[in-house]
Design a protein around this motif. Structure first.
Motif, PDB file in Angstrom:
ATOM      1  N   LEU A 283       0.830  -1.203   0.000  1.00 36.77           N
ATOM      2  CA  LEU A 283       0.000   0.000   0.000  1.00 36.77           C
ATOM      3  C   LEU A 283       0.868   1.259   0.000  1.00 36.77           C
ATOM      4  CD1 LEU A 283      -2.662   1.489   0.128  1.00 36.77           C
ATOM      5  CD2 LEU A 283      -2.709   1.099   2.609  1.00 36.77           C
ATOM      6  N   LEU A 284       1.976   1.244   0.748  1.00 36.22           N
ATOM      7  CA  LEU A 284       2.872   2.402   0.746  1.00 36.22           C
ATOM      8  C   LEU A 284       3.404   2.658  -0.649  1.00 36.22           C
ATOM      9  CD1 LEU A 284       4.365   4.542   2.542  1.00 36.22           C
ATOM     10  CD2 LEU A 284       6.315   2.969   2.483  1.00 36.22           C
ATOM     11  N   PHE A 285       3.770   1.604  -1.361  1.00 36.75           N
ATOM     12  CA  PHE A 285       4.264   1.775  -2.730  1.00 36.75           C
ATOM     13  C   PHE A 285       3.138   2.203  -3.669  1.00 36.75           C
ATOM     14  CE2 PHE A 285       7.593  -1.471  -1.382  1.00 36.75           C
ATOM     15  CZ  PHE A 285       8.525  -0.477  -1.103  1.00 36.75           C
ATOM     16  N   GLN A 286       1.930   1.733  -3.407  1.00 33.80           N
ATOM     17  CA  GLN A 286       0.784   2.122  -4.236  1.00 33.80           C
ATOM     18  C   GLN A 286       0.556   3.634  -4.179  1.00 33.80           C
ATOM     19  OE1 GLN A 286      -2.913  -0.005  -3.418  1.00 33.80           O
ATOM     20  NE2 GLN A 286      -4.136   1.729  -4.143  1.00 33.80           N
ATOM     21  N   VAL A 287       0.724   4.227  -2.989  1.00 36.74           N
ATOM     22  CA  VAL A 287       0.512   5.679  -2.848  1.00 36.74           C
ATOM     23  C   VAL A 287       1.810   6.454  -3.049  1.00 36.74           C
ATOM     24  CG1 VAL A 287      -1.467   5.331  -1.348  1.00 36.74           C
ATOM     25  CG2 VAL A 287       0.802   5.637  -0.323  1.00 36.74           C
ATOM     26  N   LYS A 288       2.847   5.756  -3.528  1.00 38.23           N
ATOM     27  CA  LYS A 288       4.141   6.357  -3.898  1.00 38.23           C
ATOM     28  C   LYS A 288       4.925   6.896  -2.704  1.00 38.23           C
ATOM     29  CE  LYS A 288       2.424   7.487  -8.499  1.00 38.23           C
ATOM     30  NZ  LYS A 288       2.200   8.528  -9.525  1.00 38.23           N
ATOM     31  N   GLY A 289       4.727   6.292  -1.541  1.00 42.43           N
ATOM     32  CA  GLY A 289       5.552   6.592  -0.390  1.00 42.43           C
ATOM     33  C   GLY A 289       5.383   7.999   0.143  1.00 42.43           C
ATOM     34  N   TYR A 290       6.412   8.456   0.843  1.00 45.76           N
ATOM     35  CA  TYR A 290       6.425   9.804   1.410  1.00 45.76           C
ATOM     36  C   TYR A 290       6.991  10.776   0.369  1.00 45.76           C
ATOM     37  CZ  TYR A 290       5.526   7.830   6.045  1.00 45.76           C
ATOM     38  OH  TYR A 290       4.962   7.188   7.123  1.00 45.76           O
ATOM     39  N   ASP A 291       6.314  11.894   0.173  1.00 45.35           N
ATOM     40  CA  ASP A 291       6.733  12.866  -0.832  1.00 45.35           C
ATOM     41  C   ASP A 291       7.831  13.756  -0.260  1.00 45.35           C
ATOM     42  OD1 ASP A 291       7.028  14.853  -2.730  1.00 45.35           O
ATOM     43  OD2 ASP A 291       4.874  15.022  -3.133  1.00 45.35           O
ATOM     44  N   PRO A 292       9.060  13.678  -0.779  1.00 45.25           N
ATOM     45  CA  PRO A 292      10.173  14.475  -0.232  1.00 45.25           C
ATOM     46  C   PRO A 292      10.032  15.974  -0.471  1.00 45.25           C
ATOM     47  CG  PRO A 292      10.863  13.325  -2.218  1.00 45.25           C
ATOM     48  CD  PRO A 292       9.500  12.807  -1.880  1.00 45.25           C
ATOM     49  N   LYS A 293       9.073  16.383  -1.281  1.00 48.79           N
ATOM     50  CA  LYS A 293       8.878  17.813  -1.553  1.00 48.79           C
ATOM     51  C   LYS A 293       8.000  18.496  -0.508  1.00 48.79           C
ATOM     52  CE  LYS A 293       9.259  17.362  -6.591  1.00 48.79           C
ATOM     53  NZ  LYS A 293       8.550  17.574  -7.898  1.00 48.79           N
ATOM     54  N   LEU A 294       7.464  17.715   0.440  1.00 41.90           N
ATOM     55  CA  LEU A 294       6.461  18.265   1.344  1.00 41.90           C
ATOM     56  C   LEU A 294       6.885  18.459   2.796  1.00 41.90           C
ATOM     57  CD1 LEU A 294       3.241  16.358   0.203  1.00 41.90           C
ATOM     58  CD2 LEU A 294       4.132  18.535  -0.623  1.00 41.90           C
ATOM     59  N   PRO A 295       8.160  18.406   3.154  1.00 41.22           N
ATOM     60  CA  PRO A 295       8.461  18.541   4.583  1.00 41.22           C
ATOM     61  C   PRO A 295       7.994  19.894   5.110  1.00 41.22           C
ATOM     62  CG  PRO A 295      10.457  18.827   3.277  1.00 41.22           C
ATOM     63  CD  PRO A 295       9.380  18.366   2.333  1.00 41.22           C
ATOM     64  N   PRO A 296       7.346  19.936   6.291  1.00 42.77           N
ATOM     65  CA  PRO A 296       7.082  18.807   7.195  1.00 42.77           C
ATOM     66  C   PRO A 296       5.698  18.193   7.007  1.00 42.77           C
ATOM     67  CG  PRO A 296       6.590  20.831   8.311  1.00 42.77           C
ATOM     68  CD  PRO A 296       6.977  21.217   6.906  1.00 42.77           C
ATOM     69  N   SER A 297       5.109  18.350   5.829  1.00 44.04           N
ATOM     70  CA  SER A 297       3.764  17.827   5.586  1.00 44.04           C
ATOM     71  C   SER A 297       3.764  16.456   4.919  1.00 44.04           C
ATOM     72  CB  SER A 297       2.970  18.814   4.714  1.00 44.04           C
ATOM     73  OG  SER A 297       2.831  20.063   5.353  1.00 44.04           O
ATOM     74  N   GLU A 298       4.941  15.811   4.824  1.00 47.21           N
ATOM     75  CA  GLU A 298       4.983  14.520   4.136  1.00 47.21           C
ATOM     76  C   GLU A 298       4.206  13.447   4.893  1.00 47.21           C
ATOM     77  OE1 GLU A 298       7.895  14.733   7.155  1.00 47.21           O
ATOM     78  OE2 GLU A 298       8.179  15.800   5.261  1.00 47.21           O
ATOM     79  N   ASP A 299       4.073  13.604   6.216  1.00 42.06           N
ATOM     80  CA  ASP A 299       3.334  12.614   7.011  1.00 42.06           C
ATOM     81  C   ASP A 299       1.850  12.620   6.657  1.00 42.06           C
ATOM     82  OD1 ASP A 299       5.664  11.911   8.428  1.00 42.06           O
ATOM     83  OD2 ASP A 299       5.380  13.583   9.794  1.00 42.06           O
ATOM     84  N   LYS A 300       1.231  13.804   6.762  1.00 45.64           N
ATOM     85  CA  LYS A 300      -0.201  13.869   6.451  1.00 45.64           C
ATOM     86  C   LYS A 300      -0.439  13.685   4.953  1.00 45.64           C
ATOM     87  CE  LYS A 300      -0.918  18.886   5.951  1.00 45.64           C
ATOM     88  NZ  LYS A 300      -1.780  20.016   6.384  1.00 45.64           N
ATOM     89  N   GLY A 301       0.545  14.037   4.127  1.00 44.43           N
ATOM     90  CA  GLY A 301       0.402  13.830   2.695  1.00 44.43           C
ATOM     91  C   GLY A 301       0.278  12.359   2.350  1.00 44.43           C
TER      92      GLY A 301
ATOM     93  N   VAL B 243      -3.589   7.750   0.944  1.00 39.78           N
ATOM     94  CA  VAL B 243      -4.305   6.499   1.253  1.00 39.78           C
ATOM     95  C   VAL B 243      -5.810   6.735   1.201  1.00 39.78           C
ATOM     96  CG1 VAL B 243      -4.749   4.770   3.041  1.00 39.78           C
ATOM     97  CG2 VAL B 243      -2.415   5.555   2.633  1.00 39.78           C
ATOM     98  N   LEU B 244      -6.256   7.835   1.809  1.00 37.93           N
ATOM     99  CA  LEU B 244      -7.687   8.147   1.814  1.00 37.93           C
ATOM    100  C   LEU B 244      -8.191   8.449   0.410  1.00 37.93           C
ATOM    101  CD1 LEU B 244      -7.824  10.429   4.989  1.00 37.93           C
ATOM    102  CD2 LEU B 244      -8.592   8.057   4.810  1.00 37.93           C
ATOM    103  N   LEU B 245      -7.399   9.159  -0.380  1.00 36.99           N
ATOM    104  CA  LEU B 245      -7.808   9.494  -1.742  1.00 36.99           C
ATOM    105  C   LEU B 245      -7.870   8.255  -2.632  1.00 36.99           C
ATOM    106  CD1 LEU B 245      -5.810  12.814  -2.313  1.00 36.99           C
ATOM    107  CD2 LEU B 245      -8.270  12.551  -1.914  1.00 36.99           C
ATOM    108  N   ALA B 246      -7.151   7.209  -2.231  1.00 40.66           N
ATOM    109  CA  ALA B 246      -7.221   5.934  -2.957  1.00 40.66           C
ATOM    110  C   ALA B 246      -8.467   5.139  -2.562  1.00 40.66           C
ATOM    111  CB  ALA B 246      -5.963   5.113  -2.689  1.00 40.66           C
ATOM    112  N   GLY B 247      -9.267   5.700  -1.663  1.00 45.38           N
ATOM    113  CA  GLY B 247     -10.505   5.047  -1.255  1.00 45.38           C
ATOM    114  C   GLY B 247     -10.331   3.997  -0.184  1.00 45.38           C
TER     115      GLY B 247
END
Length: 270
Positions: free
Chosen positions: A153-171, A176-180
């Protein structure tokens, strides 16, 4: 149940030892403990931990998102349990998560606690708040040390986005939620958050503003105009604290104005 523990660390060799010991002290032990060091100096564990944890030294200051993603690639477990280097898991943490997984959960978020004057108190409890609308404006407690997710599932949602610190956690949780897919919260399964994150400096505010900007840029299309403006208010606020509130690219300004006037245009077209 095969759970891998992944601990990113950066320039805190003493603190990470306590995190490792808390992972090894679980009543339901992880099949492996992976430490991903992106600090300036190479990390070497004490002899007594050499056979109990595995260290990977990656590019210095690659960031926590890259460190977590690297650990996920190297992990052998079916589930990935992330722990930060200055945080601790109580002994029953993984056992409680495993119970939720046994009931069908693919992504589990637990409570965040802190120690204040010797007392354990709730820092953030995400229970009932992990939904798209909430995550678009604030983080209810979807951090690094309190998330366990199915590896595919982590790979399905493409992991943590390195462009979003410190929002990579909620991203990541938002993806996951957007994947339904549902995210299970455990309100009575605390993680102890450390107090070693350091003070807030001007550069910290600028980095925080940049992270919120990138988050808004990525998810702005699914935000309401109120959510969009709320995020921009935070961007201006942290830029102000960092002394750089006036530095906004032209594309950001045009996007902000377009989002602001869109509800009025919609009303005119009714």
């Amino acid at each position: 149940m095969r759970i891998s523990c992944i601990i990113p660390t950066c320039d805190r060799p003493e603190l990470v030892l306590a995190a490792i010991h808390s992972a090894l002290s679980q009543t339901l032990k992880p099949i492996e403990v992976i430490v991903v060091n992106n600090g300036r100096e190479k990390l070497t564990l004490p002899v007594d931990l050499n056979n109990q944890a595995r260290v990977y030294n990656i590019v210095p200051y690659a960031g926590v998102a890259q460190a977590r993603n690297f650990g996920a690639v190297m992990a052998a477990g079916d589930y990935l349990a992330f722990l930060d280097d200055d945080d601790l898991w109580p002994p029953e943490y993984l056992a409680n998560v495993a119970e939720a997984i046994g009931a069908g959960a693919r992504c589990v978020v637990s409570r965040l606690d802190q120690i204040v004057e010797g007392r354990q108190t709730v820092l953030k409890n995400p229970h009932g708040l992990v939904n798209v609308a909430h995550l678009l404006v604030r983080n209810p407690g979807t951090g690094g040390p309190n998330v366990v997710i199915e590896r595919p599932l982590l790979f399905q949602v493409k992991g943590y986005d390195p462009k979003l610190p410190p929002s990579e956690d909620k991203g990541m949780i938002l993806e996951v939620l957007l994947a339904g897919l549902p995210v299970v919260t455990l309100p009575n399964n605390p993680v102890i958050v450390g107090k070693q994150r350091g003070g807030f400096f001007l550069t910290s505010h600028i980095k925080l503003a940049e992270g919120i900007f990138q988050f808004t840029r990525k998810y702005g299309k699914i935000m309401s105009w109120r959510q969009y403006l709320y995020n921009w208010s935070k961007i201006f606020y942290y830029r102000y604290l960092g002394g750089r509130w006036w530095l906004l690219p032209a594309s950001a300004v045009s996007g902000l104005l377009a989002k602001f006037f869109s509800p009025f245009r919609a009303e005119d077209n009714r």
